[in-house]
Design an enzyme around this catalytic site. Structure first.
Site, PDB file in Angstrom:
ATOM      1  N   GLY A  45      49.199  38.947  48.584  1.00  0.00           N
ATOM      2  CA  GLY A  45      49.860  37.978  49.443  1.00  0.00           C
ATOM      3  C   GLY A  45      49.230  36.626  49.267  1.00  0.00           C
ATOM      4  N   GLY A  53      47.456  32.850  50.302  1.00  0.00           N
ATOM      5  CA  GLY A  53      46.566  32.202  51.251  1.00  0.00           C
ATOM      6  C   GLY A  53      45.154  32.742  51.328  1.00  0.00           C
ATOM      7  N   LEU A  94      45.216  39.696  47.512  1.00  0.00           N
ATOM      8  CA  LEU A  94      44.725  39.436  48.868  1.00  0.00           C
ATOM      9  C   LEU A  94      44.166  40.723  49.467  1.00  0.00           C
ATOM     10  CD1 LEU A  94      44.613  37.310  51.241  1.00  0.00           C
ATOM     11  CD2 LEU A  94      46.772  38.287  52.011  1.00  0.00           C
ATOM     12  N   TYR A 138      40.979  32.450  45.518  1.00  0.00           N
ATOM     13  CA  TYR A 138      39.776  32.878  46.237  1.00  0.00           C
ATOM     14  C   TYR A 138      39.042  33.907  45.400  1.00  0.00           C
ATOM     15  CZ  TYR A 138      41.913  30.443  50.066  1.00  0.00           C
ATOM     16  OH  TYR A 138      42.458  29.457  50.838  1.00  0.00           O
ATOM     17  N   ASP A 169      50.722  45.503  38.722  1.00  0.00           N
ATOM     18  CA  ASP A 169      52.127  45.920  38.659  1.00  0.00           C
ATOM     19  C   ASP A 169      52.831  45.333  37.434  1.00  0.00           C
ATOM     20  OD1 ASP A 169      51.658  43.476  40.023  1.00  0.00           O
ATOM     21  OD2 ASP A 169      53.767  43.397  40.539  1.00  0.00           O
TER      22      ASP A 169
END
EC number: 6.3.5.5
Lengths: 361, 170, 822
Positions: free
Chosen positions: A218, A220, A247, A291, A333
């Site tokens: 995901g 953020g 994420l 990140y 994936d």
């Protein structure tokens, strides 16, 4: 032909040719070095909030294809590229990349010196950017005043649980901005999947009596994700096989005491060699990360490192010492991207089947 | 005709998974020793040891064990005792073989281990469990469960010995 | 252990064999020597650059199995490299393995199966089937009913081929089921064994190549993919090719990538392997049609396109290194050779045909392209859009070909267009452009030609652009756009009926200047130590002037009939000597197979067309002291001089002038000219069969008798004089002296053991010392390295390739040559 402008928060201006929707857009500008898979990339929910720039000079040559959707609508805020090809592959020849972006109100800009811009971003890191009609003070004021939401997961996660039925193992996917590739892979193993909202509770998961659990990728900052997600990880990693992606990998790390921080410069592409530590095998996979899990913070956790990107020595995979739980930073994936790491799903499903009873396949 | 039912990549993955499970189950790898049953069990044992070394940076002893003439159904059985060079007292032993079938090989191996000391525990890891047990023996770590007819045979191929990896059924 | 490594050379240049093997060999030698091994090369190509090295053992023998076996025994060879000698070396390597069995030296990186699969399609198909990899479906039938069984499984179209045919081979394409029975019967009747082979037809499918590498630990990396614009049915070398792959959707691309890995694993190849696919665009299904375990034009193209140091990396792999251990200075990120090359530019390879050369001399050829290669060379165009890359590639390829002229296109009838769309010829890109101009739709054309619609959209853009330029002369925005999409100043000038120089000035005055971008394998993600550039017209320029005192060397361009390889050799020598003189050297060329672009040469490189506008653009950035240009580029030389550039001409005749179609033989006297004095080197004789150089014919008396002609120019160089027979007292000496053909320069170097062109350069630069002066003064006593040798023109199979069946001027049309000691 309409000239529009790509403006960056540091004052950089690029003039280009408008395509897609004529709207004004804001987002974080990131570059992606993949040479194939533009449709998969612009529909990957991790790019919510972002203007994506392709370093490959031409996109659009394969048209728009339903199998290449990673979500129903494009997730990006804008597309930047050197050239766009006007190809329709549908039966009516009515859906080129340009038409598609228009239809979904996503602006694009072409004829940009993307190589110069890439080299610029390489130095400055992620920047806020905007595609506008005029690069005037007003536009820059708006750009600098713009605050991007940090609630991307809340906005993208499914509000309600839904089923993706199969006849095999019972798998729960917690949706943090799921991409379709994950469900497609689980379907390949005939898993009976239930997708739950990101705020799902331990009880809700437990009531489904899953054989395995996937913490989805995901968009953020993982540090902004509510505590409930971490609780689910801590609870179920002890009980059933758990697989974190993107994420989900970062959340798995945080849940087990590791630290996750923002990268100085984001990395999006599919050409970095990744070493699987246990075998020293090198694999390639699609990567899209802003990140990273801090190496030094792993020491005092029950985790060990399973994969490393050898170009920058970043952690790309983790595993729990005591439980059948593991995670990968990259996208296993393969939508788009190299197929070799789809075996992470095979590994997860083997674990699921083994614990479900019977062992092995 | 021989038919490959597990390819090199899936076989590698099975070995990797077994290694992770060994770490999981033993809460680490201190005090571990791996006993590999000759011939292919030794190679599997070595591969597991290499993987553990890659991950944890510690060297795990691999003890080769030849029980060709120790099985209770072998009439050439010499009854001779096999002695290890390693001391296995209080060690956590992982006994490794390629295929688990009747269980008689494992029983013989267990005898040989017990003759050599008193390990803290013995776990069994096999690459293939093909069923048809004749003794109450169960593997703790299984790469692949492959249901077979008794008339069929399973062949594990290993790069070190056979030039390539893979599992065939015949 | 020190190995004694035998590198099997590629022998003569030929259709499909330019100088790429030589480029690779040179680099392989460097790496092998670095590892402390000893190198022995067997090759008989007089134009080879590598075999002019003085630090390796060169055995000048014909590439036959007997010669190689003798060398292996005599030289105690422990290992062989076959991957830089093309298909010849691969075939010979396989033969050695078969004949010597366990006693054979190992072939580094390769095993017998893959070498056999390269040559034998049937064997390849069998091996691929064992590996469970799709290959062309094929079945044997001995009656009509069996044939129908096969077709029910394969679906149409199919190709019927009689087994062991009587007379000529026969291929019958069947697209309609009603035609099957007749075709099968025809085939059966033509077969001695009364059998036919039924192949599922892949004609019209898309041709894709992928180049993969692998190390001994089984790590695999995709170096790149190449897409042919033309479908299966036209030889891949004759097709326009594009990298990176443009039209494959990601899932198909990844499927092919995985399959290529599976093949390199399946054949257990260490090093490089090119895997060729035919992709059915309708169902995204594929078959593998070919594997190539040697360095060929596709590998050369990808090295040029990606900037990935392929040969040094692969050589380390075949010597037993792992990819993870190989560090490369080119790649910034951790110096890892494992970073999969990623491109942010487009490279288009354009074939060079020689039909024009033949025709201007009344030689008839068949222009239609088919499965037999007809092109002789390649050039590339690099840009940031397909349009730009294509424009530049055409510009690089087409000089001297009148088939490309617009008047020819205008004269085509509508029927002619259709005919040529279905049966493409060398100039098909212009036919496609013309068809679009005449209103054919993209979908129609895609259907008729089986070329992906994407390319027609791009060609339409080019047409539109040319139209705009034509209609809006002297408008800045138009020029900007034209340059952005790769149009040359020359083309704009033509469309405006203006002079090139006026357009350049107009562009300059309006600040429309090229920007140069680096070739590097990370698409800008990492800081790279790149030194190769291409031009485009964007905002950022990455190329800054190399230094205050530099020399620019213009390459020979694309490989052509005649002296292609020799020209490449000579210009490489020029570059090497400049470097040896400590002069910073900038190289400019457009052939991916050319010697000049090997990493060992030059400090900075530009992959650009070699028209005046492109050369001037580079000169404006680099401001070199001198520009070295091959002598046949007269227009370029004149234009440069008009611009006040100090041009050093590497004297050259347009083609080997001394070649003779008749049976006679002529004596050739060779000279070195230092700018003031002319020195005699030696004599040889020349005929349509070749050249003989023989030191012994030069007697003491003859040495003094042979004339030393008066030179009119002050350009140092190599010259020669032709005499009908050996000069005698009564002869009227023929005082017309001409530049020595490049073929002769290369051969003379090999025979005398002197790099003559290096000497020329030293005099050109005025850097000669007493050493050179002394050497020239004592030429009479120079002991030649080979006292007597013969260069023989390679009898390339023109009949097969070009359908020519008449006596040819070998000196002019030979693709390559071999030489042997007498």
């Amino acid at each position: 032909m309409t000239t529009r402008y790509l403006i960056l928060q540091d004052g950089t201006v690029y003039a280009g040719e408008a395509f897609g929707a004529p709207a004004t857009t804001f987002g974080e500008l990131v570059f992606n070095t993949a040479m194939t898979g533009y449709q998969e990339i612009i529909t990957n929910p991790i790019y919510y909030n972002q203007i994506i720039m392709f370093t490959t000079p031409t996109i659009g040559a394969a048209g728009i294809n339903h199998y290449a959707d990673e979500s129903i609508v494009p997730s990006v805020k804008g597309v930047v590229v050197r050239e766009i090809a006007e190809i329709s592959t549908n039966r009516l020849r009515t859906l080129s990349l340009n038409d598609y972006l228009k239809r979904h109100n996503v602006p694009g800009i072409s004829q940009i010196d993307t190589r110069a811009l890439t080299r610029h971003l390489r130095e400055t890191g992620i920047q806020k950017a905007s595609i506008v009609d005029q690069p005037d003070d007003h536009a820059f004021d708006q750009l600098r005043a713009m605050v991007l939401t940090n609630q991307q997961v809340a906005q993208l996660s499914t509000p309600k649980a839904y089923a993706n039925p199969g006849r095999g193992a019972n798998v729960v996917v917690v949706d943090f901005g799921l991409k379709s590739g994950i469900l497609r892979m689980l379907s390949d193993f005939d898993a009976n999947v239930t997708v739950l909202p990101y705020l799902a509770t331990i009880d809700e998961v437990a009531n489904l009596d899953p054989d395995g659990i996937v913490i989805s990728s995901g968009p953020g900052d993982p540090n902004q994700v509510p505590e409930t997600a971490l609780e689910i990880i801590r609870e179920f990693e002890q009980r059933i096989p758990l697989f974190g992606i993107g994420l989900g990998h970062e959340l798995f790390a945080i849940a087990n005491g590791a630290k996750v921080a923002e990268l100085a410069s984001a990395h999006h592409g599919m050409n970095h060699p990744i070493r699987e530590q246990i075998t020293s095998d090198i694999i390639f996979a699609t990567q899209g990360q802003a990140y990273y899990v801090d190496h030094t913070s792993i020491k005092d956790t029950p985790l060990f490192v399973t994969h490393i990107d050898i170009t920058d020595n970043q952690i790309q995979g983790l595993r729990h010492r005591d439980y059948p739980a593991f995670s990968v930073q990259f996208f296993p994936d393969a939508a788009p991207g190299p197929l070799e790491e789809t075996q992470a799903f095979a590994e997860f499903m083997e674990m699921v089947m083994a614990r479900r009873g019977g062992g092995g396949i | 005709m021989a038919k490959e039912i597990v390819d090199a990549m899936a076989m590698q993955r099975a070995l990797t998974r077994i290694t992770y499970e060994i770490i999981e189950k033993n809460k680490g790898i201190t005090n571990l020793a791996i006993v590999g049953i000759k011939t292919r069990g030794v190679f599997i044992a070595q591969r597991i040891a290499e993987r553990l070394q890659q991950l944890e940076g510690a060297t795990i002893p691999v003890i080769p064990l030849d029980i060709t003439h120790c099985r209770d159904d072998d009439n050439q059985s010499t009854g001779e005792k096999i002695s290890f060079e390693e001391n296995i007292d209080n060690k956590r032993i992982i006994l490794v073989d390629d295929v688990l079938f009747t269980g008689r090989t494992i029983r013989a191996a267990l005898d040989a281990i017990m003759d050599n000391g008193r390990p803290a525990a013995v776990n069994l890891a096999v690459l293939v469990d093909r069923g048809h047990r004749e003794l109450p023996i169960r593997a703790d770590f299984v790469g692949k469960n492959i249901p077979t007819a008794t008339s069929e045979s399973i062949r594990v191929k290993m790069k070190e010995f056979d030039g390539m990896d893979g599992i065939e059924i015949q | 252990m020190t190995e004694r490594v035998l590198i099997i050379g590629g022998s003569a240049n030929d259709f499909g064999r330019e100088t790429e093997g030589d480029v690779a060999t040179f680099q392989v030698v460097d790496v092998i020597k670095k590892y402390g091994h000893e190198v022995v090369i067997v090759d008989d190509n007089p134009y080879a650059f590598t075999t002019s090295r003085h630090d390796i053992q060169v055995i000048e023998k014909a590439l036959t199995i007997d010669n190689l076996m003798a060398v292996i025994a005599k030289e105690h060879i422990t290992a062989m490299v076959t991957s830089v000698g093309g298909s010849t070396a691969t075939r010979l390597g396989a033969d050695i393995l078969k004949l010597m069995g366990n006693g054979a030296p190992k072939v580094l990186g390769l095993s017998l199966p893959v070498m056999q699969a390269t040559q034998n399609t049937k064997y390849l198909h069998e091996r691929l089937q064992q590996l469970n990899i799709p290959t062309v479906q094929s079945r044997l039938a001995s009656n009509v009913s069996e044939a129908f069984d096969a077709v029910r499984d394969f679906e149409l179209p199919v190709v019927i081929r009689p087994i062991a045919p009587m007379g000529q081979t026969l291929r019958l394409q069947v697209t309609d089921i009603d035609d099957l029975e007749e075709a099968v019967e025809t085939g059966l009747n033509r077969s001695i064994t009364h059998q036919v082979n039924i192949d599922k037809s892949i004609r019209g499918h898309q041709e894709i190549s992928m180049l993969v590498i692998r190390d001994k630990r089984d790590t695999t990396v995709l170096i790149g993919g190449v897409e042919d614009m033309d479908p299966v049915g036209i030889h891949s070398a004759d097709s326009i090719a594009i990298t990176p792959i443009q039209t494959l959707p990601d899932p198909v691309y990844q499927k092919l990538r995985s399959a290529a890995f599976k093949v390199i694993r399946g054949f257990d190849v260490i090093g490089l392997l090119e895997v060729r696919f035919a992709v059915d665009p309708k169902v995204d299904d594929y078959v593998i049609t070919r594997v190539t375990p040697y360095f060929d034009r596709t590998a050369a193209l990808l090295v040029a396109a990606t900037g990935y140091p392929l040969i040094p990396v692969v050589t380390r792999l075949i010597l037993g290194e792992t990819l993870e251990a190989v560090q490369t200075p080119v790649i910034g990120a951790n110096h890892t050779a494992l970073l999969e090359p990623t491109m942010d530019h487009i490279v288009i390879r354009f074939p060079i045909f020689s039909f024009g050369d033949f025709e201007s001399n009344g030689v008839k050829t068949e222009h239609r392209l088919n499965t037999v290669q007809k092109s002789v060379g390649t050039t590339i165009g690099v840009g940031r859009s397909v349009e730009e890359a294509l424009e530049k590639a055409i510009r690089a390829a087409h000089f001297n070909n009148r088939n490309f002229s617009p008047t020819v296109m205008n004269a085509l009838t509508d029927n002619g267009i259709i005919e040529q769309l279905i049966h493409p010829r060398d100039n098909r890109i212009f036919v496609l452009l013309e068809a679009l101009r005449r209103g054919y739709t993209v979908d129609e054309l895609a259907e008729m030609t089986k070329i992906n619609a994407f390319y027609f959209y791009k060609l339409r853009q080019i047409n539109k652009l040319e139209e705009t330029v034509k209609n809006k002369p002297w408008q800045m925005d138009v020029v900007k756009l034209a340059k952005y999409y790769g149009l040359s100043d020359g083309l704009i000038a033509r469309l405006w009926h203006a002079k090139y120089e006026e357009v350049r000035r107009y562009r300059w005055d309006n600040g429309i200047l090229p920007t140069y971008k680096a070739f590097e394998p990370s698409a800008g993600e990492f800081e790279e130590a790149a030194n190769q550039y291409y031009s485009t017209f964007e905002s950022e320029n990455e190329s800054i002037r190399l230094g205050k005192y530099t020399a620019l060397v213009i390459g020979a361009g694309g490989f052509r009939l005649g002296d292609g390889a020799a020209a490449s050799y000579v210009m490489a020598m020029v570059a090497a000597e400049l470097q040896a003189q400590g002069i910073q050297t900038v190289l400019m060329n457009n052939s991916p197979t050319d010697l000049m672009f090997m990493p060992q040469l030059g400090n900075k490189k530009y992959y650009e067309p070699l028209e005046i506008s492109d050369v001037m653009n580079v000169i404006e950035i680099e401001q070199p002291m001198q520009v070295f240009v091959p002598g046949n580029r007269i227009k370029l030389i004149n234009s440069l001089r008009q611009n006040g550039i100090d041009v050093k001409v590497i004297a050259k005749e347009k083609y080997l002038p001394s070649s003779i179609v008749d049976d006679t033989s002529r004596t050739v006297v060779n000279y070195f000219y230092d700018g003031q004095t002319i020195y005699l080197i030696g004599m040889g004789s020349q005929s349509n069969d070749g050249i003989i150089l023989d030191q012994s014919v030069m007697t003491e008396a003859l040495w003094d008798k042979i004339p030393r002609p008066q030179m009119s120019s002050e350009t140092p160089g190599l010259y020669q004089m032709l005499i009908k027979h050996q000069p005698s007292h009564n002869d009227e000496p023929l005082m017309v002296v001409r530049p020595m053909p490049f073929t002769m320069v290369a051969f003379l170097d090999k025979v005398t053991g002197i790099d003559w062109m290096r000497l020329v350069i030293r005099y050109m630069l005025n850097r000669q010392t007493h050493v050179e002066q002394q050497f020239l003064a004592q030429l009479k006593s120079l002991q030649w390295r080979i006292p007597k040798a013969q260069l023989t023109y390679w009898h390339a199979d023109f009949e097969e390739h070009m359908e020519i069946d008449q006596m040819l001027d070998n000196g002019r049309y030979a693709i390559g040559a071999t030489y042997h000691l007498i």
